[in-house]
Write a protein that holds these residues in place. Sequence first.
Motif, mmCIF file in Angstrom:
data_model
loop_
_atom_site.group_PDB
_atom_site.id
_atom_site.type_symbol
_atom_site.label_atom_id
_atom_site.label_comp_id
_atom_site.label_asym_id
_atom_site.label_seq_id
_atom_site.Cartn_x
_atom_site.Cartn_y
_atom_site.Cartn_z
ATOM 1 N N ALA A 1 -8.412 -5.134 -7.473
ATOM 2 C CA ALA A 1 -8.509 -5.443 -6.451
ATOM 3 C C ALA A 1 -7.337 -6.906 -6.665
ATOM 4 O O ALA A 1 -7.671 -7.374 -7.199
ATOM 5 C CB ALA A 1 -9.538 -5.206 -5.601
ATOM 6 N N THR A 2 -7.053 -7.206 -5.216
ATOM 7 C CA THR A 2 -6.387 -8.391 -5.066
ATOM 8 C C THR A 2 -7.943 -8.862 -4.157
ATOM 9 O O THR A 2 -7.630 -8.964 -3.555
ATOM 10 C CB THR A 2 -5.198 -8.837 -4.577
ATOM 11 N N ASN B 1 -4.341 -2.532 -3.339
ATOM 12 C CA ASN B 1 -5.407 -2.585 -2.423
ATOM 13 C C ASN B 1 -5.791 -0.522 -2.128
ATOM 14 O O ASN B 1 -6.418 0.032 -2.027
ATOM 15 C CB ASN B 1 -5.836 -3.747 -1.752
ATOM 16 N N THR B 2 -4.812 -0.639 -1.951
ATOM 17 C CA THR B 2 -4.602 0.688 -1.369
ATOM 18 C C THR B 2 -3.470 2.058 -1.900
ATOM 19 O O THR B 2 -4.680 2.637 -2.158
ATOM 20 C CB THR B 2 -4.040 0.548 0.400
ATOM 21 N N THR C 1 -5.641 2.458 -5.130
ATOM 22 C CA THR C 1 -7.004 3.312 -5.274
ATOM 23 C C THR C 1 -6.494 4.686 -5.129
ATOM 24 O O THR C 1 -6.954 5.613 -5.631
ATOM 25 C CB THR C 1 -7.203 2.673 -3.801
ATOM 26 N N HIS D 1 -16.067 3.747 -7.470
ATOM 27 C CA HIS D 1 -14.595 2.912 -6.168
ATOM 28 C C HIS D 1 -15.996 1.799 -5.745
ATOM 29 O O HIS D 1 -16.391 1.731 -4.803
ATOM 30 C CB HIS D 1 -14.250 3.045 -5.244
ATOM 31 N N SER E 1 -15.666 -1.403 -3.754
ATOM 32 C CA SER E 1 -15.008 -2.267 -2.304
ATOM 33 C C SER E 1 -15.297 -3.855 -1.905
ATOM 34 O O SER E 1 -15.365 -3.896 -2.415
ATOM 35 C CB SER E 1 -15.513 -0.587 -1.080
ATOM 36 N N TYR F 1 -6.970 -8.922 3.314
ATOM 37 C CA TYR F 1 -7.369 -7.702 1.990
ATOM 38 C C TYR F 1 -8.476 -7.322 2.673
ATOM 39 O O TYR F 1 -9.166 -5.923 2.172
ATOM 40 C CB TYR F 1 -8.534 -9.370 1.367
ATOM 41 N N THR G 1 -6.782 -4.302 3.885
ATOM 42 C CA THR G 1 -6.416 -2.665 2.732
ATOM 43 C C THR G 1 -7.438 -2.424 1.931
ATOM 44 O O THR G 1 -7.451 -1.366 1.450
ATOM 45 C CB THR G 1 -5.040 -3.831 2.034
ATOM 46 N N LYS G 2 -8.618 -3.485 1.898
ATOM 47 C CA LYS G 2 -9.528 -2.591 1.418
ATOM 48 C C LYS G 2 -10.416 -1.404 1.827
ATOM 49 O O LYS G 2 -10.476 -0.529 2.108
ATOM 50 C CB LYS G 2 -10.139 -3.928 0.781
ATOM 51 N N GLY H 1 -8.145 1.375 1.640
ATOM 52 C CA GLY H 1 -8.631 2.417 0.151
ATOM 53 C C GLY H 1 -10.312 2.761 0.379
ATOM 54 O O GLY H 1 -9.639 3.857 -0.233
#
Length: 514
Positions: free
Chosen positions: A123-124, A138-139, A142, A160, A162, A214, A217-218, A221
């Motif tokens: 991930a970033t 991130n999305t 995934t 995963h 998260s 961040y 998008t997390k 995901g």
Amino acid sequence: MDPKNLADYPDRVAQIFLDRTLLITGGTGFVGKVFLEKLLRSCPGIKKIYLFIRTKKDKEPNERIKEMFNGPLFQLLKKQRGEEILKKVEAISANMEAPDLALSNFDRKKITEEVEMIYHCAATIRFDESLRKAVFLNTRGTKLMLELAKECKNLIVFAHLSTAYCHLHERVLYEKAYPPPSSPHHVIKACEWLDEEVLDTITDKILGDIPNTYAFTKALGESLVNDEMDNLPTIILRPSVIIPIWKEPLPGWTDNINGPMGLLIGAGKGVIRTMYCKGESYADYIPVDIVANCLICTTFIYLQSKLVMIMQDRFRKFLIDIFSSKRIFNLTSSAEYKVSFDEIIKIGRDVVSNKIPLNGVLWYPGGSMKKWRWHHNVEFFLFQLVPAVFLDALLIVLGYKPILMRVQKRVSKGYEVFEYYANNQWDFNNDDSMKLRQMLNPKERAIYKLDGEGINYHDYFTDCVRAARLYILKEGDETIPSARRHMRLMRFVDLVCKIVLLIGFLYLLYKYLL
């Protein structure tokens, strides 16, 4: 339990990984490195570990993995298991940001036929990342990993990683699924179709009340993984703020100065003198080695749950209670341990002032948390911006490039992120994660530590500063004596400045009263 009897217990966790083939994304990142090292050291019976690694700065994946293994983090592993253990790790050229992960047909076939466990950690973590890049990494990354997982013929786990801070509208985060802020599929399509300039202009509207790309998008995901829980053997783990290693293999080690460590180093250098935050507030932190242990142990627990039907009734009911409705775990600490910002500042100041001072300190470490923004802004101007301008001017006169204002601009940008998270309070319910500990025997609890019992914050921060000094700032231990002498000088200068300011203030007050 008497430690002498630990040898009488089996390590069932390591047995779960015996002759298994794993795939890890983000294996060259902070969490990924520690996770990989722990797997190899504590579960040496692993058959193979594939790492998705992209070419970076003209360094090929194999070159990057070799460089990583030469780092200090892997020295204990090589000492205990020998360098042969590293041959179990193979780099595969891939790019999480690219369509189809930029995998070759050969590598994709190898993965789908051999891999049994997937750990998606890539991930970033930049809060100011552009929306397009954050979505792609991130999305969409995934989504592509889930598609790859569906092709794997022998898959038994998809874990995963998260974050506990991806549902910021929830002041108490439970170990359950939450709806995403937008449709991840629609957002992915928008980022694929629209120009980056257009996306940048509408990013704020897309994010809504979410403060950064961040968290947004997390959350997207995570929702993609949750949607596949009926189709894939998925586990979602939500760590809070991940901080340097607590216990092993290298206490205090980190490969970056993001987050709390950046603030500690900035304060230790005298660059950061003030922060807008209520000192009695607290954040939730978890050492990276505990995160690695959680990744390993949740795999064990999940696979054990599949044996429910052949176990004793009481144990079977216990497992059903945990796994019947969810496989989401909050990896958090504040339900057990809370450390306020004031406590962190107090401990950090003592460490960098008296025990392990840093080199090149611009000002004696001081400053404090400010409850009022105007107070913070005044001190930021007087004690950070003004000295930076003065010192940069001096550097220019001496023929050097100015750097202090550039540093302060970065600090100011960091304040924006810090202030949002520091001045909002979240709590986390991790009842299910705490139940996991009951599933481990004393030997397993010792090898794969999942709690903070026994932590000494002063010793921990001392290890963190020492490691950051040595591995990030490249300041060897031999420079500590000279750094202490410099710190004593800065303490004297700081005292003189305070006296001069006090005299000046009293003089102005006297003139005003007259």
